[in-house]
Design a protein around this motif. Structure first.
Motif, mmCIF file in Angstrom:
data_model
loop_
_atom_site.group_PDB
_atom_site.id
_atom_site.type_symbol
_atom_site.label_atom_id
_atom_site.label_comp_id
_atom_site.label_asym_id
_atom_site.label_seq_id
_atom_site.Cartn_x
_atom_site.Cartn_y
_atom_site.Cartn_z
ATOM 1 N N CYS A 82 0.842 -1.207 0.000
ATOM 2 C CA CYS A 82 0.000 0.000 0.000
ATOM 3 C C CYS A 82 0.871 1.249 0.000
ATOM 4 N N GLN A 83 1.911 1.239 0.802
ATOM 5 C CA GLN A 83 2.830 2.376 0.844
ATOM 6 C C GLN A 83 3.566 2.517 -0.490
ATOM 7 N N ALA A 84 4.025 1.400 -1.043
ATOM 8 C CA ALA A 84 4.818 1.437 -2.275
ATOM 9 C C ALA A 84 4.000 1.834 -3.499
ATOM 10 N N GLU A 85 2.760 1.377 -3.583
ATOM 11 C CA GLU A 85 1.989 1.593 -4.810
ATOM 12 C C GLU A 85 1.079 2.812 -4.775
ATOM 13 N N ILE A 86 0.451 3.091 -3.623
ATOM 14 C CA ILE A 86 -0.499 4.213 -3.585
ATOM 15 C C ILE A 86 -0.142 5.255 -2.528
ATOM 16 N N GLY A 87 1.006 5.097 -1.883
ATOM 17 C CA GLY A 87 1.462 6.086 -0.911
ATOM 18 C C GLY A 87 0.601 6.186 0.328
ATOM 19 N N ALA A 88 -0.047 5.084 0.710
ATOM 20 C CA ALA A 88 -0.966 5.101 1.854
ATOM 21 C C ALA A 88 -0.457 4.240 2.997
ATOM 22 N N ASP A 89 -0.484 4.800 4.204
ATOM 23 C CA ASP A 89 -0.158 4.036 5.406
ATOM 24 C C ASP A 89 -1.467 3.490 5.963
ATOM 25 N N LEU A 90 -1.754 2.232 5.657
ATOM 26 C CA LEU A 90 -2.990 1.598 6.114
ATOM 27 C C LEU A 90 -2.728 0.604 7.237
ATOM 28 N N ASN A 91 -1.640 0.800 7.951
ATOM 29 C CA ASN A 91 -1.243 -0.099 9.030
ATOM 30 C C ASN A 91 -2.371 -0.340 10.029
ATOM 31 N N ASP A 92 -3.089 0.717 10.409
ATOM 32 C CA ASP A 92 -4.155 0.578 11.411
ATOM 33 C C ASP A 92 -5.438 0.002 10.834
ATOM 34 N N LEU A 93 -5.549 -0.062 9.507
ATOM 35 C CA LEU A 93 -6.796 -0.498 8.883
ATOM 36 C C LEU A 93 -6.763 -1.922 8.347
ATOM 37 N N ILE A 94 -5.588 -2.432 8.075
ATOM 38 C CA ILE A 94 -5.486 -3.788 7.543
ATOM 39 C C ILE A 94 -5.438 -4.762 8.710
ATOM 40 N N LYS A 95 -6.462 -5.626 8.749
ATOM 41 C CA LYS A 95 -6.575 -6.598 9.829
ATOM 42 C C LYS A 95 -5.486 -7.660 9.739
ATOM 43 N N GLY A 96 -5.321 -8.407 10.829
ATOM 44 C CA GLY A 96 -4.306 -9.452 10.873
ATOM 45 C C GLY A 96 -4.547 -10.567 9.875
ATOM 46 N N GLN A 97 -5.799 -10.939 9.708
ATOM 47 C CA GLN A 97 -6.145 -12.011 8.783
ATOM 48 C C GLN A 97 -6.771 -11.415 7.527
ATOM 49 N N PRO A 98 -6.533 -12.015 6.371
ATOM 50 C CA PRO A 98 -7.178 -11.520 5.153
ATOM 51 C C PRO A 98 -8.689 -11.724 5.223
ATOM 52 N N ASP A 99 -9.417 -10.950 4.429
ATOM 53 C CA ASP A 99 -10.871 -11.114 4.361
ATOM 54 C C ASP A 99 -11.250 -12.399 3.658
ATOM 55 N N PHE A 100 -10.440 -12.809 2.691
ATOM 56 C CA PHE A 100 -10.611 -14.126 2.078
ATOM 57 C C PHE A 100 -9.325 -14.487 1.338
ATOM 58 N N SER A 101 -9.190 -15.771 1.037
ATOM 59 C CA SER A 101 -8.011 -16.291 0.351
ATOM 60 C C SER A 101 -8.446 -17.205 -0.792
ATOM 61 N N LEU A 102 -7.662 -17.201 -1.835
ATOM 62 C CA LEU A 102 -7.886 -18.085 -2.973
ATOM 63 C C LEU A 102 -6.619 -18.871 -3.249
ATOM 64 N N SER A 103 -6.782 -20.015 -3.852
ATOM 65 C CA SER A 103 -5.632 -20.795 -4.315
ATOM 66 C C SER A 103 -5.526 -20.625 -5.816
ATOM 67 N N PHE A 104 -4.299 -20.634 -6.323
ATOM 68 C CA PHE A 104 -4.070 -20.661 -7.761
ATOM 69 C C PHE A 104 -2.941 -21.642 -8.013
#
Length: 186
Positions: A82-104
């Motif tokens: 998020c910091q590298a691509e959109i310049g946003a510090d979302l540390n406090d907003l991104i939860k510990g676990q993902p909202d969902f996961s997929l396999s590829f």
């Protein structure tokens, strides 16, 4: 030079690493992340990938995407990207676990969803990664996929992302408006 941890089919670290440029060995898997940033009206921040990117150059994509480096977990990678691509510090907003996961075929893809209270002025495309940013509805993204200007995700994945976003709380980050260099607001 970037290195990636390798994982087993059951998503356990194998203790092996590879260079990012190497092909993932058969029977091993890697971890990637996506962060989808929404405004209160349900529009997603999307990025136009830099023409210099090896994969999908010049194509539109969800807000943030990237590989998880060796020694990182998915949350740490999401915050870094998020910091590298959109310049946003979302540390406090991104939860510990993902909202969902997929396999590829080569690994696991963790998705994090964040809804902001406004469109922060502080977001800015990092030119080495992203050519421009804008906000788009689900319908606009579907049209972009059909016109081959957006990475060709399955429509069902886009439907899922937008459906899951409706269940999220809204967070405040900076101001209520957003302006991007070299892009138009949707």
């Amino acid at each position: 030079m970037e290195f990636l941890d390798l994982y087993s089919e059951s998503r356990q670290k194998s203790g092996k690493i590879i260079q990012r440029s190497q092909k993932v060995p058969k029977g091993s898997y890697r971890l990637v992340i996506h962060v989808c940033v929404f405004d209160p009206n349900g529009k997603m921040l999307i990025q136009k990938r830099s023409q210099s990117k090896k994969l999908w150059p010049g194509m539109w994509d969800v807000s943030v995407a990237g590989g998880v480096k060796a020694g990182e977990n998915a949350r740490q990678a999401a915050i870094r990207e998020c910091q590298a691509e959109i310049g946003a510090d979302l540390n406090d907003l991104i939860k510990g676990q993902p909202d969902f996961s997929l396999s590829f075929s080569e690994g696991f893809d963790d998705f994090f969803l964040v809804t902001l209270a406004g469109r922060p002025e502080s977001l800015a495309a990092q030119k080495s990664e992203v050519d421009s940013l804008c906000w788009a509805s689900k319908e606009e993204i579907m049209e972009m996929i059909q016109s081959s200007t957006f990475i060709p995700y399955q429509f069902s994945l886009i439907d899922l992302i937008f459906a899951l976003n409706k269940d999220h709380s809204i967070y405040q980050l900076n101001s209520q408006s957003c302006e991007f260099e070299n892009s138009e607001s949707v």
